[in-house]
Design a protein around this motif. Structure first.
Motif, PDB file in Angstrom:
ATOM      1  N   SER A  38      10.484 -20.035  -3.699  1.00 19.25           N
ATOM      2  CA  SER A  38       9.689 -19.469  -4.783  1.00 19.25           C
ATOM      3  C   SER A  38       9.097 -20.591  -5.615  1.00 19.25           C
ATOM      4  CB  SER A  38      10.559 -18.557  -5.652  1.00 19.25           C
ATOM      5  OG  SER A  38      11.670 -19.260  -6.153  1.00 19.25           O
ATOM      6  N   ARG A  39       7.981 -20.266  -6.276  1.00 24.27           N
ATOM      7  CA  ARG A  39       7.255 -21.300  -6.996  1.00 24.27           C
ATOM      8  C   ARG A  39       8.003 -21.732  -8.256  1.00 24.27           C
ATOM      9  NH1 ARG A  39       4.123 -23.383  -3.250  1.00 24.27           N
ATOM     10  NH2 ARG A  39       2.738 -21.878  -2.327  1.00 24.27           N
ATOM     11  N   SER A 432       6.603 -18.628  -0.484  1.00 25.51           N
ATOM     12  CA  SER A 432       7.532 -17.758  -1.194  1.00 25.51           C
ATOM     13  C   SER A 432       8.197 -16.804  -0.215  1.00 25.51           C
ATOM     14  CB  SER A 432       6.795 -16.952  -2.272  1.00 25.51           C
ATOM     15  OG  SER A 432       5.940 -16.001  -1.673  1.00 25.51           O
ATOM     16  N   ASP A 501       8.340 -11.760  -7.561  1.00 27.33           N
ATOM     17  CA  ASP A 501       7.450 -12.909  -7.424  1.00 27.33           C
ATOM     18  C   ASP A 501       6.075 -12.646  -8.014  1.00 27.33           C
ATOM     19  OD1 ASP A 501       9.305 -14.533  -6.286  1.00 27.33           O
ATOM     20  OD2 ASP A 501       8.801 -14.007  -4.224  1.00 27.33           O
TER      21      ASP A 501
END
Length: 562
Positions: A38-39, A432, A501
């Motif tokens: 994930s970012r 992601s 997300d």
């Protein structure tokens, strides 16, 4: 409303995807719930530790594991081993350690290629276990993003690509009442999931709502079927309307002759005199996954795929008992079933929690797997001495439960490896979990449904194939989400939290809902006569959805407000 084996397998994976993601939310493990790949949040203060590894001081969280690619290649291994977000607590193999520690950085493309091939083979294993040993089982995916991506991604894929492919392959008339019923229930399920995602939490009432809605769906199908059959019996509907409508095709011309030749072919291999097989012959024949007669008739593609399937099928035959009530002897194989009393418990011990319990030693001396072998051998000896090869015992049904448990844990173990490989690929490519779920995992779960439904349509049953596109996916969503989160709730924690997300999740949910609304409006508008134009529209819709999703993943499309 019969669910195919592949739909059972997909629901198994989605169910425990939600189980683990809900568990992460319930435990409050924020870093884990964000998921590998994930970012990184925009406001981070990067500090320097004494060991040279960077940490992000943002609410006490370490940096996400995908940040390893921003490090110097000489620090990859140390980063992976010291960052908590990179730890894999389940599975038999540590794929992240293999990529960044075992192999040099120059071989990264080769390692990724090998992982991709291994991922394909794992999907093949899942397909074999679901096809030949269709059971409900648990798998071990770990993040909410991957679960949501797989759940909605598979839904969009099946209701657009598969349904559109059926319409392109053979235009047909949809069964109006079943279609409208399934579409309405599916839209209600999507709306319920949309509500859960909006509040980012699911309560006990919400989880029970999923299961209650599915029970209501099943009751509706049963009652409608009973009413329809009663009307047929009273002559209110044409005879034979309850049977699947078969659309004739060019292949029908060869059907009578092919069936005659098939009978002659089988007659050639029939023994002249009946003979009783010995115990060793029964065992050898029972564990042989290859039918030489079928091998000679099949195409090269089938043989090539069979070569890869045979090792998996051999292991399944050796460890998973199958009780088949359609056979006269219920698939009773005395020597093999006695062997199952040893191998099946051993599989359960060695696959539960990735073998953690199997390595445990009683009083620090005797291993648990050894005790399982001794107990299984004792029971096998008793069964072997008190049964016959020709007649199954009265307690043969107990082997069905043993087969259920063993196959469930097999699928659990394989699915755990699938998700670990996906997480590793997400770290390598800095993707992601949501986009991995809506692409690789969704395609892998749906490929079996695609081939089975298209094959069914090609053989003249497009109505049945089209109905399967909606019936099976309803089970995946309602039971997968409801049961998965319900299993994670405790008396002190009756609600679980979900970490999303951002924008990509809403694109997924909106795309699935919009595709259902499109079919719900356009199919009746065409008087339930589906042709190639409808199929082309669905395929173009999926391409547009996939394009928007990928552009959102790579930050080309973004909404500052979100």
């Amino acid at each position: 409303m019969a669910l195919g084996p592949v739909s059972w397998r997909a629901s198994c994976i989605l169910g425990v995807l939600w189980t683990l993601s809900c568990g992460a939310g319930a435990a409050g493990a924020d870093a884990g719930s964000r998921g590998v790949g994930s970012r990184m949040p925009p406001q981070l203060e990067i500090g320097s530790e004494s060991d040279g590894i960077r940490y992000a001081q943002h609410q006490g969280r370490p940096v996400d594991c995908w940040e390893v690619r921003t490090q110097n290649s000489s620090k990859w291994c140390h980063f992976i081993r010291t960052n908590p977000d990179c730890q894999m607590n389940s599975g038999f193999l540590n794929y992240l350690n293999g990529v960044f520690c075992v192999f040099p950085s120059g071989l990264l493309p080769l390692v990724v290629t090998l992982y991709a091939l291994w991922l394909l083979y794992l999907f093949l294993i899942l397909g074999v276990t679901a096809e030949k040993f269709a059971v409900v089982a648990f798998s071990d995916p770990r993040t909410a993003g991957l679960a949501i991506g797989a759940l909605f991604g598979a839904g969009v894929f099946v209701t657009t690509v598969v349904a559109g492919g059926i319409a392109l392959l053979k235009p047909f008339t949809v069964a109006s009442r079943p279609f409208l019923r399934d579409a309405v229930f599916y839209m209600v399920a999507v709306f319920l999931t949309f509500t859960v995602l909006y509040f980012r939490r699911i309560t006990l009432a919400g989880a029970l709502s999923y299961l209650g809605l599915y029970i209501f769906y099943v009751l509706t199908v049963v009652i409608c079927t009973w009413i329809h059959r009663r009307q047929r019996g009273e002559g209110l509907s044409p005879a034979g309307s309850g049977q699947p409508e078969r659309v004739p095709g060019p292949e029908d011309e060869d059907s009578p002759s092919s069936s005659v030749h098939s009978g002659e072919y089988e007659e050639e291999y029939r023994p002249l005199l009946p003979s009783e097989e010995g115990t060793l012959q029964i065992l050898t024949k029972s564990v042989n996954p290859l039918d030489r007669r079928k091998w000679r008739r099949k195409s090269f593609y089938w043989r090539f795929l069979k070569v890869f399937k045979m090792p998996v099928e051999f292991v399944m035959l050796l460890t998973v008992p199958v009780v088949d009530p359609d056979q006269e002897d219920h698939n009773w194989k005395r020597p093999l079933n006695c062997l199952h009393l040893i191998t099946s418990p051993l599989v359960c011990i060695l696959t539960l929690k990735s073998g953690a319990y199997g390595l445990y030693k009683i009083q620090g001396v005797f291993p648990v797997w050894g005790l399982g072998i001794l107990i299984g051998a004792f029971l096998a000896a008793i069964v072997f001495c008190t049964t016959k090869n020709e007649e199954p015992p009265k307690y043969h049904c107990v082997f069905a439960f043993l087969g259920f448990l063993a196959s469930a844990l097999w699928i659990n173990a394989v699915a755990t490896e699938v998700v670990n490989v996906l997480r590793t690929l997400g770290v390598v490519f800095q993707l992601s979990n949501t986009v991995l779920g809506l692409t690789l995992l969704a395609w892998g779960n749906s490929i079996g449904d695609t081939f089975s439904d298209l094959t069914m349509a090609r053989h003249g049953y497009p109505r049945m194939a089209f109905s399967a596109c909606f019936g099976g996916i309803i089970f995946n969503m309602l039971v997968g989400v409801g049961l998965g989160c319900l299993l994670q709730m405790t008396s002190s924690q009756l609600a679980v939290k979900l970490e999303l997300d951002g924008l990509l999740v809403w694109i997924l949910a909106g795309a699935l809902g919009l595709s259902l609304v499109f079919s719900f409006i356009s199919v009746p508008a065409q008087c339930f006569q589906l042709g190639r134009g409808y199929g082309v529209c669905l395929l173009l819709y999926y391409l547009a959805f996939l394009t928007v999703a990928l552009l959102t993943e790579f930050k080309v499309i973004r909404l500052p407000a979100l």
